[in-house]
Design an enzyme around this catalytic site. Structure first.
Site, PDB file in Angstrom:
ATOM      1  N   LYS A  22       0.841  -1.209   0.000  1.00  0.00           N
ATOM      2  CA  LYS A  22       0.000   0.000   0.000  1.00  0.00           C
ATOM      3  C   LYS A  22       0.873   1.254   0.000  1.00  0.00           C
ATOM      4  O   LYS A  22       0.623   2.199  -0.736  1.00  0.00           O
ATOM      5  CB  LYS A  22      -0.898  -0.021   1.240  1.00  0.00           C
ATOM      6  CG  LYS A  22      -1.488   1.321   1.606  1.00  0.00           C
ATOM      7  CD  LYS A  22      -2.264   1.277   2.902  1.00  0.00           C
ATOM      8  CE  LYS A  22      -1.452   1.532   4.146  1.00  0.00           C
ATOM      9  NZ  LYS A  22      -1.166   2.934   4.448  1.00  0.00           N
ATOM     10  N   ASN A  23       1.920   1.245   0.837  1.00  0.00           N
ATOM     11  CA  ASN A  23       2.741   2.452   0.965  1.00  0.00           C
ATOM     12  C   ASN A  23       3.613   2.718  -0.256  1.00  0.00           C
ATOM     13  O   ASN A  23       4.155   3.807  -0.409  1.00  0.00           O
ATOM     14  CB  ASN A  23       3.616   2.382   2.220  1.00  0.00           C
ATOM     15  CG  ASN A  23       2.805   2.629   3.479  1.00  0.00           C
ATOM     16  OD1 ASN A  23       1.629   2.979   3.395  1.00  0.00           O
ATOM     17  ND2 ASN A  23       3.430   2.458   4.623  1.00  0.00           N
ATOM     18  N   CYS A 125      -4.077  13.171  13.773  1.00  0.00           N
ATOM     19  CA  CYS A 125      -4.548  11.812  13.494  1.00  0.00           C
ATOM     20  C   CYS A 125      -4.271  10.974  14.722  1.00  0.00           C
ATOM     21  O   CYS A 125      -3.618  11.430  15.651  1.00  0.00           O
ATOM     22  CB  CYS A 125      -3.908  11.231  12.239  1.00  0.00           C
ATOM     23  SG  CYS A 125      -2.299  10.523  12.485  1.00  0.00           S
ATOM     24  N   ARG A 130       1.582  14.529  13.368  1.00  0.00           N
ATOM     25  CA  ARG A 130       2.032  14.281  11.987  1.00  0.00           C
ATOM     26  C   ARG A 130       2.009  15.526  11.103  1.00  0.00           C
ATOM     27  O   ARG A 130       1.172  15.654  10.200  1.00  0.00           O
ATOM     28  CB  ARG A 130       1.191  13.161  11.361  1.00  0.00           C
ATOM     29  CG  ARG A 130       1.368  11.855  12.083  1.00  0.00           C
ATOM     30  CD  ARG A 130       0.670  10.707  11.420  1.00  0.00           C
ATOM     31  NE  ARG A 130       1.423  10.142  10.319  1.00  0.00           N
ATOM     32  CZ  ARG A 130       1.087   9.005   9.703  1.00  0.00           C
ATOM     33  NH1 ARG A 130       0.030   8.361  10.073  1.00  0.00           N
ATOM     34  NH2 ARG A 130       1.807   8.539   8.721  1.00  0.00           N
ATOM     35  N   ASP A 316       5.740   0.614  11.688  1.00  0.00           N
ATOM     36  CA  ASP A 316       4.511  -0.069  11.244  1.00  0.00           C
ATOM     37  C   ASP A 316       4.459  -1.537  11.666  1.00  0.00           C
ATOM     38  O   ASP A 316       3.469  -2.216  11.411  1.00  0.00           O
ATOM     39  CB  ASP A 316       4.361   0.030   9.716  1.00  0.00           C
ATOM     40  CG  ASP A 316       3.956   1.427   9.274  1.00  0.00           C
ATOM     41  OD1 ASP A 316       3.632   2.260  10.140  1.00  0.00           O
ATOM     42  OD2 ASP A 316       3.965   1.686   8.053  1.00  0.00           O
ATOM     43  N   ARG A 408      -8.182  -0.391   5.647  1.00  0.00           N
ATOM     44  CA  ARG A 408      -7.348   0.630   4.983  1.00  0.00           C
ATOM     45  C   ARG A 408      -6.061   0.009   4.450  1.00  0.00           C
ATOM     46  O   ARG A 408      -5.497   0.517   3.471  1.00  0.00           O
ATOM     47  CB  ARG A 408      -6.963   1.727   5.979  1.00  0.00           C
ATOM     48  CG  ARG A 408      -8.042   2.733   6.259  1.00  0.00           C
ATOM     49  CD  ARG A 408      -7.470   3.901   7.019  1.00  0.00           C
ATOM     50  NE  ARG A 408      -6.179   4.284   6.445  1.00  0.00           N
ATOM     51  CZ  ARG A 408      -5.118   4.626   7.149  1.00  0.00           C
ATOM     52  NH1 ARG A 408      -5.171   4.675   8.465  1.00  0.00           N
ATOM     53  NH2 ARG A 408      -3.993   4.942   6.558  1.00  0.00           N
TER      54      ARG A 408
HETATM   55  C1  UD1 Z   1       5.075   6.761   6.040  1.00  0.00           C
HETATM   56  C2  UD1 Z   1       4.177   5.558   5.923  1.00  0.00           C
HETATM   57  C3  UD1 Z   1       3.713   5.126   7.308  1.00  0.00           C
HETATM   58  C4  UD1 Z   1       4.921   4.892   8.214  1.00  0.00           C
HETATM   59  C5  UD1 Z   1       5.836   6.108   8.220  1.00  0.00           C
HETATM   60  C6  UD1 Z   1       7.119   5.878   8.986  1.00  0.00           C
HETATM   61  C7  UD1 Z   1       3.164   5.885   3.761  1.00  0.00           C
HETATM   62  C8  UD1 Z   1       1.931   6.190   2.982  1.00  0.00           C
HETATM   63  N1  UD1 Z   1       3.042   5.902   5.106  1.00  0.00           N
HETATM   64  O1  UD1 Z   1       4.293   7.807   6.612  1.00  0.00           O
HETATM   65  O2  UD1 Z   1       2.956   3.917   7.184  1.00  0.00           O
HETATM   66  O3  UD1 Z   1       4.464   4.662   9.544  1.00  0.00           O
HETATM   67  O4  UD1 Z   1       6.191   6.453   6.864  1.00  0.00           O
HETATM   68  O5  UD1 Z   1       7.804   4.783   8.480  1.00  0.00           O
HETATM   69  O6  UD1 Z   1       4.196   5.585   3.205  1.00  0.00           O
HETATM   70  N2  UD1 Z   1       7.333  14.531  10.073  1.00  0.00           N
HETATM   71  C9  UD1 Z   1       7.476  15.872  10.334  1.00  0.00           C
HETATM   72  N3  UD1 Z   1       7.199  16.751   9.327  1.00  0.00           N
HETATM   73  C10 UD1 Z   1       6.808  16.338   8.082  1.00  0.00           C
HETATM   74  C11 UD1 Z   1       6.684  14.954   7.820  1.00  0.00           C
HETATM   75  C12 UD1 Z   1       6.952  14.074   8.842  1.00  0.00           C
HETATM   76  O7  UD1 Z   1       7.827  16.267  11.435  1.00  0.00           O
HETATM   77  O8  UD1 Z   1       6.584  17.184   7.210  1.00  0.00           O
HETATM   78  C13 UD1 Z   1       7.619  13.560  11.133  1.00  0.00           C
HETATM   79  C14 UD1 Z   1       6.429  12.673  11.484  1.00  0.00           C
HETATM   80  O9  UD1 Z   1       5.543  13.298  12.372  1.00  0.00           O
HETATM   81  C15 UD1 Z   1       7.127  11.466  12.060  1.00  0.00           C
HETATM   82  C16 UD1 Z   1       8.418  11.376  11.238  1.00  0.00           C
HETATM   83  O10 UD1 Z   1       8.595  12.678  10.657  1.00  0.00           O
HETATM   84  O11 UD1 Z   1       7.480  11.731  13.398  1.00  0.00           O
HETATM   85  C17 UD1 Z   1       8.411  10.351  10.145  1.00  0.00           C
HETATM   86  O12 UD1 Z   1       7.233  10.484   9.379  1.00  0.00           O
HETATM   87  P1  UD1 Z   1       7.196  10.142   7.824  1.00  0.00           P
HETATM   88  O13 UD1 Z   1       8.336   9.270   7.492  1.00  0.00           O
HETATM   89  O14 UD1 Z   1       7.018  11.396   7.069  1.00  0.00           O
HETATM   90  O15 UD1 Z   1       5.849   9.306   7.732  1.00  0.00           O
HETATM   91  P2  UD1 Z   1       4.816   9.310   6.542  1.00  0.00           P
HETATM   92  O16 UD1 Z   1       5.507   9.536   5.264  1.00  0.00           O
HETATM   93  O17 UD1 Z   1       3.655  10.167   6.908  1.00  0.00           O
END
Ligand code: UD1
Length: 428
Positions: A22-23, A125, A130, A316, A408
């Site tokens: 999915k990711n 969320c 996030r 995850d 999901r």
């Molecule tokens: C993706 C995955 C999710 C997984 C996560 C971490 C997808 C669709 N989802 O989520 O299943 O749990 O990676 O492996 O691929 N952060 C910030 N600012 C930002 C973006 C992120 O501070 O602009 C922080 C987040 O709050 C978190 C960390 O960075 O603490 C990592 O998040 P991130 O790797 O971005 O997760 P996602 O891409 O949302």
């Protein structure tokens, strides 16, 4: 509302098809925005996030079509074709972003192709705040103007985006993917430092390169992208879902059974294979795309873990691993370093007889001899599946509410477990 009724205690034995990740699929679907030619994706998983993303792309004006041909299981709905030759409405509304944070992925590709995008801010969320600041800073570095109005991100650029050096202050999977997609059509060279290295990023880069992008170093913390003027068409098979594979590996281990995972190669289990093995679970690659998982010995060994970006232990898989540790022969600690508030499953597992104490981002899990069935509430995707895993081994009946969280990200979870001998009823 749909519920699952699980009667625990069955050793699971059988085969499970592991579908596309999915990711990986979500950003790959969005990458169709970058080209006016057709993108075909195969090995699509049947999960509701995919339907939500398809709806978002359709609302932008992209034609999304299911390929009905039997090739690559097209007739089973595993092939989607995207035609973004016309994009009429570069907006991701709140109703869709609220349901699926991955909607933010459209920001970079729309800016790169159309020069503008409007995306609702995601808000909170279940697993924490996030934020999306890293996505926005990366777009600004590439020359976009970003304004926040009425809960929306309004982004625009005069002419093309401009290649730049982007140093991510924190490793982010989504921000790396967004910036990588945007930079494919930017003018000049982009360097992403402190980039995420997840297999899904390699998969996205492979597809973009097949479309004509020039991306080097995906899968390492430094990704270099030479911008091109346009991308063309491609057909790409989505990588297997490592989290789905890991979840069924734990299902085999927690019940003391044996499950053959059809689809994945062993390397995608990097980050948690060693921990599963230390716990006493044996993983064997029995053919190029089949892994057999079984439990060695009568007990599960306690193993402490800490979640980290790839190649560390994936956040995850944290909840599922906690269920395994709940019946281990001793104590372990589970540290969550990626998301705040990702211990929502702890109290539900405690209701099932687990001995777990959460202190901030560390949980101390003292293994118990047995869990007992209870009615529990799913709160997010991975927390929900950890309760299913606990239910498989608990004494008596477990009822899992709020099944939509599971849907999901897990395709036909109950059916797959039932095919391996689990006693599960889907209640409507
Ligand atoms: C993706 C995955 C999710 C997984 C996560 C971490 C997808 C669709 N989802 O989520 O299943 O749990 O990676 O492996 O691929 N952060 C910030 N600012 C930002 C973006 C992120 O501070 O602009 C922080 C987040 O709050 C978190 C960390 O960075 O603490 C990592 O998040 P991130 O790797 O971005 O997760 P996602 O891409 O949302």
């Amino acid at each position: 509302m749909k519920k699952l009724l699980i009667r625990g205690g069955k050793k699971l034995e059988g085969s499970v098809e592991i579908v596309g990740a999915k990711n990986a699929a979500l950003p790959l679907m969005v990458s169709s925005i970058l080209t006016s030619e057709k993108l075909t994706l195969t090995n699509i998983p049947h999960v509701s996030d995919i339907a939500n993303m398809a709806n978002l792309l359709i609302s932008l004006g992209i034609a999304v079509e299911m390929d009905g041909s039997p090739q690559d299981f097209g007739s089973q709905g595993r092939v989607l074709k995207f035609d973004a030759s016309k994009i009429s409405n570069p907006v991701a509304p709140y109703e869709l972003v609220r349901k699926m944070r991955a909607s933010i992925f459209i920001l970079g590709p729309l800016l790169a192709r159309m020069g503008k995008a409007k995306v609702s801010l995601p808000g909170g969320c279940a697993i924490g705040t996030r934020p999306v600041d890293l996505h926005l800073k990366a777009m600004e570095k590439l020359g976009a103007k970003i304004e926040l109005h009425g809960g929306y991100i309004e982004a625009s650029v005069d002419g093309r985006l401009k290649g730049a050096e982007i140093n991510f202050e924190k490793v982010s999977v989504g921000a790396t993917e967004n910036a990588m997609m945007a930079a494919t059509l930017a003018e000049g060279e982009t360097v992403l430092n402190n980039a995420a290295c997840e297999p899904e990023i390699i998969d996205l880069a492979n597809c973009l390169n097949a479309m004509g992008a020039k991306i080097f170093g995906a899968g390492t913390p430094r990704i270099i992208i030479h911008g091109v003027e346009r991308l063309g068409s491609a057909r790409h098979r989505i990588i297997s879902d490592r989290i789905e594979a890991g979840t069924y590996a734990i299902a085999a281990g927690i019940t003391g059974g044996k499950i053959r995972l059809i689809g994945p190669e062993m390397w995608i289990m990097t980050g948690f294979k060693e921990e599963l093995e230390k716990a006493g679970i044996v993983l064997k690659q029995v053919s190029s795309n089949e892994i057999e998982v079984s439990r060695e010995g009568a007990v599960i060994n306690p193993v402490s873990i800490s979640t980290h970006p790839y190649p560390g232990f994936p956040t995850d898989m944290q909840a599922q691993f906690m269920s395994l540790m709940a019946i281990a022969n001793g104590a372990s600690t589970i540290e969550e370093t990626i998301f705040e508030n990702r211990f929502m499953h702890v109290l539900e597992l405690v209701r099932m007889g687990a001995n777990i104490e959460a202190h901030g981002n560390i949980s101390v899990v003292k293994g118990v001899k047995e869990l007992s069935g209870a009615e529990v509430m799913a709160t997010d995707l991975r927390a929900s599946v950890s309760l299913v895993l606990a239910g498989l081994v608990a004494n008596g009946e477990t009822i899992i509410n709020r099944l939509y969280h599971l849907e999901r990200g897990y395709e036909r979870l109950a059916e797959k477990l039932i095919s391996c001998g689990a006693d599960i009823k889907i209640l409507y």
